[in-house]
Design a protein around this motif. Structure first.
Motif, mmCIF file in Angstrom:
data_model
loop_
_atom_site.group_PDB
_atom_site.id
_atom_site.type_symbol
_atom_site.label_atom_id
_atom_site.label_comp_id
_atom_site.label_asym_id
_atom_site.label_seq_id
_atom_site.Cartn_x
_atom_site.Cartn_y
_atom_site.Cartn_z
ATOM 1 N N LYS A 118 0.837 -1.214 0.000
ATOM 2 C CA LYS A 118 0.000 0.000 0.000
ATOM 3 C C LYS A 118 0.867 1.258 0.000
ATOM 4 C CE LYS A 118 -4.383 -1.539 1.846
ATOM 5 N NZ LYS A 118 -5.054 -1.835 3.115
ATOM 6 N N LYS A 119 1.902 1.237 0.787
ATOM 7 C CA LYS A 119 2.734 2.433 0.866
ATOM 8 C C LYS A 119 4.086 2.145 0.211
ATOM 9 C CE LYS A 119 3.757 6.097 4.201
ATOM 10 N NZ LYS A 119 3.877 7.181 3.385
ATOM 11 N N ILE A 120 4.170 2.545 -1.039
ATOM 12 C CA ILE A 120 5.408 2.306 -1.777
ATOM 13 C C ILE A 120 6.437 3.359 -1.396
ATOM 14 C CG2 ILE A 120 6.452 2.335 -4.086
ATOM 15 C CD1 ILE A 120 3.735 1.256 -5.102
ATOM 16 N N LYS A 121 7.625 2.921 -1.029
ATOM 17 C CA LYS A 121 8.687 3.868 -0.707
ATOM 18 C C LYS A 121 9.844 3.674 -1.674
ATOM 19 C CE LYS A 121 7.702 4.897 4.044
ATOM 20 N NZ LYS A 121 8.217 4.980 5.409
ATOM 21 N N ARG A 122 10.483 4.783 -1.987
ATOM 22 C CA ARG A 122 11.627 4.730 -2.906
ATOM 23 C C ARG A 122 12.856 5.283 -2.188
ATOM 24 N NH1 ARG A 122 10.461 4.692 -8.483
ATOM 25 N NH2 ARG A 122 8.266 4.417 -8.944
ATOM 26 N N HIS A 123 13.992 4.712 -2.484
ATOM 27 C CA HIS A 123 15.191 5.246 -1.858
ATOM 28 C C HIS A 123 15.679 6.492 -2.611
ATOM 29 C CE1 HIS A 123 17.971 3.672 -4.836
ATOM 30 N NE2 HIS A 123 17.418 2.473 -4.729
ATOM 31 N N SER A 124 16.472 7.274 -1.934
ATOM 32 C CA SER A 124 16.977 8.513 -2.537
ATOM 33 C C SER A 124 18.232 8.240 -3.363
ATOM 34 C CB SER A 124 17.301 9.526 -1.448
ATOM 35 O OG SER A 124 16.135 9.915 -0.794
ATOM 36 N N VAL A 125 18.465 9.118 -4.318
ATOM 37 C CA VAL A 125 19.652 9.015 -5.167
ATOM 38 C C VAL A 125 20.325 10.394 -5.185
ATOM 39 C CG1 VAL A 125 20.513 8.519 -7.478
ATOM 40 C CG2 VAL A 125 18.467 7.375 -6.663
ATOM 41 N N ILE A 126 21.642 10.409 -5.104
ATOM 42 C CA ILE A 126 22.362 11.685 -5.203
ATOM 43 C C ILE A 126 23.115 11.715 -6.523
ATOM 44 C CG2 ILE A 126 24.179 13.124 -4.199
ATOM 45 C CD1 ILE A 126 23.414 11.902 -1.470
ATOM 46 N N ASP A 127 22.847 12.752 -7.305
ATOM 47 C CA ASP A 127 23.494 12.911 -8.602
ATOM 48 C C ASP A 127 24.920 13.439 -8.371
ATOM 49 O OD1 ASP A 127 24.444 13.857 -11.033
ATOM 50 O OD2 ASP A 127 22.459 14.443 -11.740
ATOM 51 N N ALA A 128 25.895 12.583 -8.692
ATOM 52 C CA ALA A 128 27.287 12.932 -8.401
ATOM 53 C C ALA A 128 27.765 14.126 -9.227
ATOM 54 C CB ALA A 128 28.192 11.733 -8.666
ATOM 55 N N THR A 129 27.107 14.378 -10.353
ATOM 56 C CA THR A 129 27.558 15.518 -11.165
ATOM 57 C C THR A 129 27.066 16.843 -10.573
ATOM 58 O OG1 THR A 129 25.631 15.494 -12.616
ATOM 59 C CG2 THR A 129 27.508 14.122 -13.277
ATOM 60 N N LEU A 130 26.048 16.768 -9.705
ATOM 61 C CA LEU A 130 25.511 18.000 -9.120
ATOM 62 C C LEU A 130 25.953 18.220 -7.680
ATOM 63 C CD1 LEU A 130 21.816 17.930 -10.441
ATOM 64 C CD2 LEU A 130 23.684 19.357 -11.249
ATOM 65 N N CYS A 131 26.232 17.099 -6.948
ATOM 66 C CA CYS A 131 26.585 17.199 -5.526
ATOM 67 C C CYS A 131 27.844 18.050 -5.357
ATOM 68 C CB CYS A 131 26.836 15.806 -4.957
ATOM 69 S SG CYS A 131 27.356 15.836 -3.220
ATOM 70 N N THR A 132 27.806 18.961 -4.380
ATOM 71 C CA THR A 132 28.980 19.788 -4.113
ATOM 72 C C THR A 132 29.591 19.460 -2.751
ATOM 73 O OG1 THR A 132 27.766 21.546 -3.008
ATOM 74 C CG2 THR A 132 27.911 21.687 -5.404
ATOM 75 N N GLY A 133 29.038 18.427 -2.077
ATOM 76 C CA GLY A 133 29.627 17.977 -0.830
ATOM 77 C C GLY A 133 29.300 18.825 0.377
ATOM 78 N N CYS A 134 28.140 19.488 0.406
ATOM 79 C CA CYS A 134 27.811 20.379 1.526
ATOM 80 C C CYS A 134 27.486 19.589 2.791
ATOM 81 C CB CYS A 134 26.664 21.312 1.164
ATOM 82 S SG CYS A 134 25.023 20.577 1.234
ATOM 83 N N SER A 135 27.063 18.315 2.645
ATOM 84 C CA SER A 135 26.827 17.385 3.752
ATOM 85 C C SER A 135 25.504 17.551 4.490
ATOM 86 C CB SER A 135 27.973 17.416 4.783
ATOM 87 O OG SER A 135 27.762 18.429 5.748
ATOM 88 N N LEU A 136 24.658 18.494 4.065
ATOM 89 C CA LEU A 136 23.390 18.692 4.779
ATOM 90 C C LEU A 136 22.542 17.417 4.753
ATOM 91 C CD1 LEU A 136 22.180 22.266 3.765
ATOM 92 C CD2 LEU A 136 23.034 21.520 5.986
#
Lengths: 600, 194
Positions: free
Chosen positions: A567-585
């Motif tokens: 009933k409750k479908i959950k998806r994991h998150s993905v971080i786009d390495a080309t956009l990530c700047t490493g802020c760590s938030l």
């Protein structure tokens, strides 16, 4: 030589070609590129002033030495600069003075779509309206001559479509004329506007308008294009080209000088056609004045006050008026599901994100200002409650807090102002004085990202560089606010979420003004600087979406997490390495610890 | 007169190179002796938003804007953007698009969905759309930044601007050390639409 230039580039070129050596401005879309381009020419001086009022005053002072000068700003900037501008119309000039003001019909990047032609009429100064890049260049030359010949500031009114459209321009490759600058000449009755002397100047303004009306009848920028007598159209600016596109056979009176108006020319034109229209963007500026001349004319009935015009809207208007009989092509409707929104977002690694994520925890009242951070109003952050104009966050926060205090409003929420460095220098300083002088309980977050980011990273008094990249002072905001009477100043690292929340809580609990200062450079200034990357451990990610609530463009939804609960479908998150700047938030908000740094 | 003006609308998202492509096209038109105008909006839209640029050329060009259903070419750097701008294409106009997908964060919040049927939309509403994986081709040639030049190579075959003008302007507009590579990319684009 011919070149493809934007309206802004053509203005800068025209200013240079006419021997102008002094320019002052505050950046503001769509006007910013005028000064950026002008500043690159040899032998010129160009500066970013802290605000538009200062820019005009700086140019006025320079004009008093006999130099030709330029001031540029966006439409709302002239609201800030209206004070010197209105009285400059009385004093007149020494060296030629041209104000370029860029309106933003359609509000592509602005908080309102006011029509600044009304300012031209209000101040009673000659006002030009170019229709394309070539006219931008040509009108600059004319505007300086008129300024000097009639002892008046001239105004050129641009719009976003003129500033940012490109067209072919013929440029003069000869070096610009060398103009003698005689130096400051004392003339108290002209330049000291005490009432007694201002009373002497006002009649001169009226006399000048009379002379300019005669000029309006003969300038080459006002011209009749004879065509079919059945329909006559009076138009100016970009609307002229929409009219040419839609009604190429109509009679047209193209007005390049729209203050003062050539009344005789308008009357003769009106008499020469069967039905008279005005096509103009925004306010019925021309229409009202033509109606006041007692001439029958139609305009806003068919062409909206709202938004930009286009040839499509002009065709539609003339169709409604019954004078356009061609078929308007019916485009296919937007195919279903293809109108996915792409709302603008704060960048991945934006220094503002952490502060707003922290402010959200305090459930306060958040006044904000003009800058990239205004985007924090959009989902998923939805942090700010108000934005009015430059600098207003601080004074409005004062008003809210003070009213709650003196009127005994039952409300315990902390009051915040959030403002960037350049906006603070622009007009936040005087607002802060209201807080300290009148003693209100406000938490002022000054988000110093070491640049004027929204308009494309211009220098400002805090960056240590001038527009022309000379080294200069970098104002210390902490010292500045202390000298304005703020006793509590806390510096926070917006990439340390927990630490920022703690300090915000402490300052919210304190009764009195405090400044919370961030001092991290805008991520756009750090391109090419090595940084960490973060990635999601899909085995640990539970799909809680906490990281996604930061509104970071680098984080999106990935695959479905296998689970017996269908009933409750959950998806994991993905971080786009080309956009990530490493802020760590994202790592800091991830409770299951699924986000890890990948050292580079 | 009206029909002698060519209308090319170039679209994509912030940072993809839409503006540069439109500047090259306008310069090629000028080099070829035409009047040309182009228009786009700078500002907020560039923070990850939609970017569109209108380029027009002909004997004389009045408005810098292209009306809906009058574009001869719709050139898109991103698949969903090609589908979004389809109302601008005229009946016999051509769509050229890269298959690259840039999914905005709003999709992950569930408030919007990416149009996975974009290719079908293009095929349904335009004749012989040219749909190419320009990013892979560019990477194959050695640099993903060559997408821009490949796409311009494709549309150069669909327009009546002389090859000499294209070569001159493209080589002037790219960094000297990448000139040869860009010429290869341009030729590759031309092959794709031959």
């Amino acid at each position: 030589m011919k070149k493809v230039l934007s309206g802004n580039e053509a203005i800068a070129r025209g200013v240079y070609e006419n021997g102008v050596k002094y320019a002052s401005a505050y950046p503001g879309t769509p006007s910013t590129e005028i000064l950026e381009n002008f500043a690159r020419y040899d032998g010129v001086y160009a500066e970013w002033a802290p605000n538009e009022k200062v820019a005009i005053e700086s140019a006025v002072g320079a004009s008093m030495t006999g130099a030709r000068v330029l001031a540029t700003m966006k439409h709302v900037g002239l609201n800030v600069a209206a004070d010197p501008f209105m009285t400059l119309a009385y004093t007149g000039v020494f060296g030629g003075f041209v104000l370029i003001c860029a309106d933003d019909p359609g509000m592509h990047s602005s908080q309102n779509e006011q029509d600044n032609r009304i300012y031209g009429r209000f101040a009673q100064v000659p006002m030009f309206e170019p229709s394309d890049s070539q006219e931008c260049l040509d009108m600059v030359a004319e505007a300086y001559d008129v300024s000097e010949n009639y002892d008046t500031p001239s105004m050129i009114r641009m719009t976003t479509r003129i500033s940012h459209s490109k067209g072919i321009v013929k440029i003069n490759e000869e070096p610009p004329p060398v103009r003698e600058v005689p130096g400051f000449k004392k003339d108290k009755k002209k330049n000291v506007m005490i009432p007694a002397y201002a009373r002497l100047r006002h009649p001169l303004v009226l006399k000048r308008v009379k002379e300019l009306k005669e000029y309006a009848e003969r300038t080459r920028f006002n011209k009749v294009e004879k065509g079919d007598k059945a329909v006559g159209i009076i138009t100016s600016g970009i609307s002229y080209h929409y009219v040419k596109e839609v009604m190429p056979d109509a009679s047209i009176l193209k007005l390049g000088l729209t203050y003062p108006l050539p009344e005789k020319m308008i009357r003769e034109f009106a008499d020469s056609v069967d039905r008279l229209f005005v096509v103009e963007e925004l306010e019925p500026y021309l229409e009202d004045q033509i109606l006041a001349m007692g001439i029958k004319v139609e305009g806003k009935k068919y062409f909206s006050i709202l938004d930009e015009l286009s040839q499509d809207l002009v065709a539609q208007g003339f169709k409604e008026a019954g004078v356009y009989d061609k078929d308007i092509p019916q485009p296919i409707p937007q195919p279903e599901g293809t109108d996915m929104p792409r709302p603008p977002l704060m960048c991945a690694g934006c220094t503002h994100r952490g502060l707003f994520a922290a402010i959200n925890k305090l459930k306060g009242i958040v006044h904000s200002d003009i800058g990239c951070y205004t985007l924090s109003v959009l989902p998923p952050l939805e942090s700010i409650d108000t934005t009015l104009c430059m600098g207003a966050s601080i004074s409005m926060a004062h008003g809210t807090a003070k009213a709650m205090e003196v009127l005994n409003v039952e409300d315990q929420r902390p009051v915040f102002a959030t403002i960037g460095d350049s906006t603070f220098f622009h007009s936040g300083i005087t607002s802060l004085l209201d807080i300290t002088y009148n003693k209100s309980n406000v938490n002022i977050c000054i988000m110093d990202n070491r640049t004027t980011a929204m308009t494309g990273a211009q220098h400002n008094p805090g960056t240590g560089k001038t527009l022309q990249l000379e080294d200069t002072i970098a104002v210390d905001i902490e010292q500045l606010v202390r000298s304005l009477g703020v006793e509590r100043v806390r510096e926070v690292d917006p990439f340390d979420l927990k630490g920022t929340i703690e300090i915000l809580k402490e300052e919210a609990a304190f009764n009195g003004p405090s400044v919370i200062l961030t001092k991290k450079p805008c991520v756009q200034l750090l391109k090419g600087v090595p940084h960490d990357l973060y990635s999601v451990d899909v085995d640990k990610c539970i799909g809680c979406e906490m990281c996604q609530k930061l509104g970071c463009p680098a984080i999106s939804q990935g695959d479905v997490i296998p689970s017996p609960n269908t009933k409750k479908i959950k998806r994991h998150s993905v971080i786009d390495a080309t956009l990530c700047t490493g802020c760590s938030l994202c790592e800091q908000v991830c409770k299951p610890g699924a986000i890890h740094v990948v050292k580079q | 007169m009206e029909n002698s003006v060519k209308n090319i609308i170039i679209v994509g998202t912030g940072g993809q190179g839409v503006i540069l492509a439109s500047e090259i096209l306008a310069d090629v038109a000028l080099e070829s002796g035409y009047d040309t105008k182009k228009s786009e909006i700078h500002g907020m839209a560039q923070r990850g938003g939609v970017v569109s640029s209108h380029v027009r050329y002909g004997k004389t060009v009045a408005s810098p804007l292209i009306s809906k259903k009058t574009a001869d070419i719709l050139l898109s750097f991103e698949l969903a953007e090609a589908a979004r701008w389809i109302p601008f294409i005229k009946e016999e106009g051509r769509v050229v698009t890269s298959t690259q997908k840039i999914v905005p964060p709003i999709v992950s919040t569930g408030l919007a969905s990416y149009p996975d049927h974009a290719e079908e939309v293009l095929k349904e509403h335009s004749q012989n759309p040219i749909i190419v994986d320009a990013l892979s081709i560019a990477s194959g040639l050695g640099n993903p930044r060559l997408v821009n030049t490949i796409l311009l190579g494709i549309i150069s075959n669909l327009l009546d601007l002389p090859g000499e003008s294209w070569k001159k302007i493209v080589s002037e507009r790219v960094p000297p050390k990448f000139k040869e590579l860009n010429m290869q990319a341009f030729a590759k684009g031309q092959e794709l639409s031959a």
